[in-house]
Design a protein around this motif. Structure first.
Motif, PDB file in Angstrom:
ATOM      1  N   VAL A 180      -5.107 -15.633  35.079  1.00 17.12           N
ATOM      2  CA  VAL A 180      -6.185 -15.886  34.131  1.00 17.12           C
ATOM      3  C   VAL A 180      -5.576 -16.546  32.902  1.00 17.12           C
ATOM      4  O   VAL A 180      -4.696 -15.971  32.251  1.00 17.12           O
ATOM      5  CB  VAL A 180      -6.906 -14.580  33.709  1.00 17.12           C
ATOM      6  CG1 VAL A 180      -7.951 -14.874  32.635  1.00 17.12           C
ATOM      7  CG2 VAL A 180      -7.564 -13.915  34.903  1.00 17.12           C
ATOM      8  N   ASP A 181      -5.994 -17.770  32.599  1.00 19.96           N
ATOM      9  CA  ASP A 181      -5.569 -18.412  31.360  1.00 19.96           C
ATOM     10  C   ASP A 181      -6.339 -17.790  30.197  1.00 19.96           C
ATOM     11  O   ASP A 181      -7.491 -17.357  30.367  1.00 19.96           O
ATOM     12  CB  ASP A 181      -5.826 -19.913  31.413  1.00 19.96           C
ATOM     13  CG  ASP A 181      -4.948 -20.609  32.439  1.00 19.96           C
ATOM     14  OD1 ASP A 181      -3.812 -20.146  32.661  1.00 19.96           O
ATOM     15  OD2 ASP A 181      -5.404 -21.608  33.028  1.00 19.96           O
ATOM     16  N   THR A 182      -5.729 -17.751  29.030  1.00 19.48           N
ATOM     17  CA  THR A 182      -6.401 -17.153  27.869  1.00 19.48           C
ATOM     18  C   THR A 182      -6.373 -18.106  26.680  1.00 19.48           C
ATOM     19  O   THR A 182      -5.432 -18.893  26.503  1.00 19.48           O
ATOM     20  CB  THR A 182      -5.757 -15.822  27.460  1.00 19.48           C
ATOM     21  OG1 THR A 182      -4.378 -16.030  27.133  1.00 19.48           O
ATOM     22  CG2 THR A 182      -5.855 -14.795  28.584  1.00 19.48           C
ATOM     23  N   LEU A 183      -7.411 -18.014  25.865  1.00 11.06           N
ATOM     24  CA  LEU A 183      -7.518 -18.756  24.615  1.00 11.06           C
ATOM     25  C   LEU A 183      -7.949 -17.794  23.514  1.00 11.06           C
ATOM     26  O   LEU A 183      -8.864 -16.984  23.721  1.00 11.06           O
ATOM     27  CB  LEU A 183      -8.575 -19.859  24.712  1.00 11.06           C
ATOM     28  CG  LEU A 183      -8.246 -21.151  25.444  1.00 11.06           C
ATOM     29  CD1 LEU A 183      -9.504 -22.017  25.541  1.00 11.06           C
ATOM     30  CD2 LEU A 183      -7.138 -21.914  24.710  1.00 11.06           C
ATOM     31  N   THR A 184      -7.329 -17.881  22.358  1.00  8.45           N
ATOM     32  CA  THR A 184      -7.777 -17.117  21.206  1.00  8.45           C
ATOM     33  C   THR A 184      -8.511 -18.067  20.274  1.00  8.45           C
ATOM     34  O   THR A 184      -7.919 -19.008  19.731  1.00  8.45           O
ATOM     35  CB  THR A 184      -6.588 -16.477  20.463  1.00  8.45           C
ATOM     36  OG1 THR A 184      -5.901 -15.597  21.351  1.00  8.45           O
ATOM     37  CG2 THR A 184      -7.071 -15.694  19.255  1.00  8.45           C
ATOM     38  N   CYS A 185      -9.820 -17.861  20.140  1.00 11.68           N
ATOM     39  CA  CYS A 185     -10.622 -18.783  19.330  1.00 11.68           C
ATOM     40  C   CYS A 185     -11.998 -18.187  19.067  1.00 11.68           C
ATOM     41  O   CYS A 185     -12.443 -17.268  19.761  1.00 11.68           O
ATOM     42  CB  CYS A 185     -10.774 -20.137  20.031  1.00 11.68           C
ATOM     43  SG  CYS A 185     -11.569 -20.047  21.653  1.00 11.68           S
ATOM     44  N   ASP A 186     -12.653 -18.722  18.063  1.00  7.28           N
ATOM     45  CA  ASP A 186     -14.056 -18.452  17.812  1.00  7.28           C
ATOM     46  C   ASP A 186     -14.854 -19.110  18.941  1.00  7.28           C
ATOM     47  O   ASP A 186     -14.635 -20.278  19.278  1.00  7.28           O
ATOM     48  CB  ASP A 186     -14.438 -19.052  16.451  1.00  7.28           C
ATOM     49  CG  ASP A 186     -15.890 -18.851  16.059  1.00  7.28           C
ATOM     50  OD1 ASP A 186     -16.730 -18.524  16.927  1.00  7.28           O
ATOM     51  OD2 ASP A 186     -16.200 -19.043  14.875  1.00  7.28           O
ATOM     52  N   ALA A 187     -15.783 -18.377  19.530  1.00 11.42           N
ATOM     53  CA  ALA A 187     -16.559 -18.921  20.649  1.00 11.42           C
ATOM     54  C   ALA A 187     -17.424 -20.103  20.239  1.00 11.42           C
ATOM     55  O   ALA A 187     -17.910 -20.840  21.104  1.00 11.42           O
ATOM     56  CB  ALA A 187     -17.439 -17.831  21.257  1.00 11.42           C
TER      57      ALA A 187
END
Length: 304
Positions: free
Chosen positions: A203-210
């Protein structure tokens, strides 16, 4: 005085979790009640000699799963012993971490038990009337939500906005789909990145505001926002739907709980109703919109 953010992978030294706001300890199932502590079926709540808040529990690795949310809500937050979404998250984290010396072992048990329970409820089905005999925030509540979301995903890649622990992302990845999970919490994405290999999935992950995802237009075939928008202010939620439309090549799936009053302990800021879903669908130019109910409210957008 500022306090440190929650670190889900910080060891609970000596079986004790301290974060500057609350102390969480595991006690034996037959431990006597501490003087001045309030006892519920699963927790003792009191103060230590310094006056700091202390929560003690009797959960074990074999029993810890996401039904912990329901236990905390029913026994400590709904009765008013504790308040607030941040306190909820801190106590939740402390309970999981104090189930094992190694934080990754504790979280792996939490994930494994939860995913097994979701699978069991999905196979058994859930009463059509939506009855929730196990209380609020339990696995049996969202198992049918996950099943519905999975049934609505189009072939190809998936981006999940506001993934939190990432149970849905893990289930989708286990089916062989390319999956990216995103969340505003860097700690939660760090935890998911640590757990996914333990379950043999990628599972790739991103930390960000949706509402501001660093990805190009049409980046994923399906974009999911499942039980996310109730955690955001209405204007922010609307921007997330617009961003989902930008990112999706084929379909956007939005799911919300249909509540009369938002659940504060779960961080819900407003009660999203079907009218809001219809309004977001009407504002999505170039998309076909369909709104329905199934253990909550759903908006499904397909490119026209």
């Amino acid at each position: 005085m500022s306090v440190a953010p929650i670190d889900a992978l910080s060891p609970a030294v000596g079986g004790c979790y301290r974060d500057g706001v609350v102390t969480v300890r595991r006690r034996g199932t037959t431990a006597p009640r501490r003087l001045g502590a309030a006892r519920t079926p699963h927790f003792d709540l009191g103060r230590d000699a310094r006056g700091d808040l202390v929560v003690e529990h009797s959960l074990t690795l074999e029993r810890v799963d996401d039904d912990l949310a329901g236990l905390l809500s029913d026994e400590l937050f709904e009765p008013g012993w504790l308040r607030g979404a941040e306190m909820f998250e801190r106590v939740f984290t402390g309970v999981v971490l104090t189930c094992a010396e190694d934080p990754e072992v504790a979280w792996e048990a939490f994930y494994a038990n939860t995913l097994a329970a979701v699978g069991a409820h999905a196979r058994a089905g859930v009463p059509a009337d939506g009855a929730r005999p196990d209380g609020h925030g339990c696995v049996r509540d969202y198992a049918p939500v996950y099943a519905q979301a999975e049934s609505l995903v189009r072939p190809g890649s998936v981006l999940e906005l506001g993934s939190c622990f990432g149970f849905l992302a893990l289930r989708l990845a286990a089916s062989g789909r390319p999956v990216t999970a995103s969340d505003v919490s860097a700690g939660t994405m760090r935890l998911l990145s640590a757990m996914a290999p333990r379950f043999g999935v990628e599972v790739d992950t991103l930390t960000c505001d949706a509402a501001h995802v660093p990805a190009p237009d049409g980046w994923a075939d399906t974009v999911l926002a499942v039980h996310l928008l109730e955690h955001l202010e209405p204007d922010h939620a609307g921007r997330v739907v617009a961003e989902a439309c930008r990112l999706a090549a084929r379909r956007v799936v939005v799911a919300v709980p249909l509540e009369d009053t938002p659940s504060e302990q779960f961080g819900h800021l407003w009660a999203v109703h079907l009218d809001a879903l219809r309004a977001w669908g009407a504002a999505a130019t170039g998309w076909r919109a369909e709104v329905h109910e199934h253990h909550g409210g759903w908006l499904v957008l397909d490119r026209a």
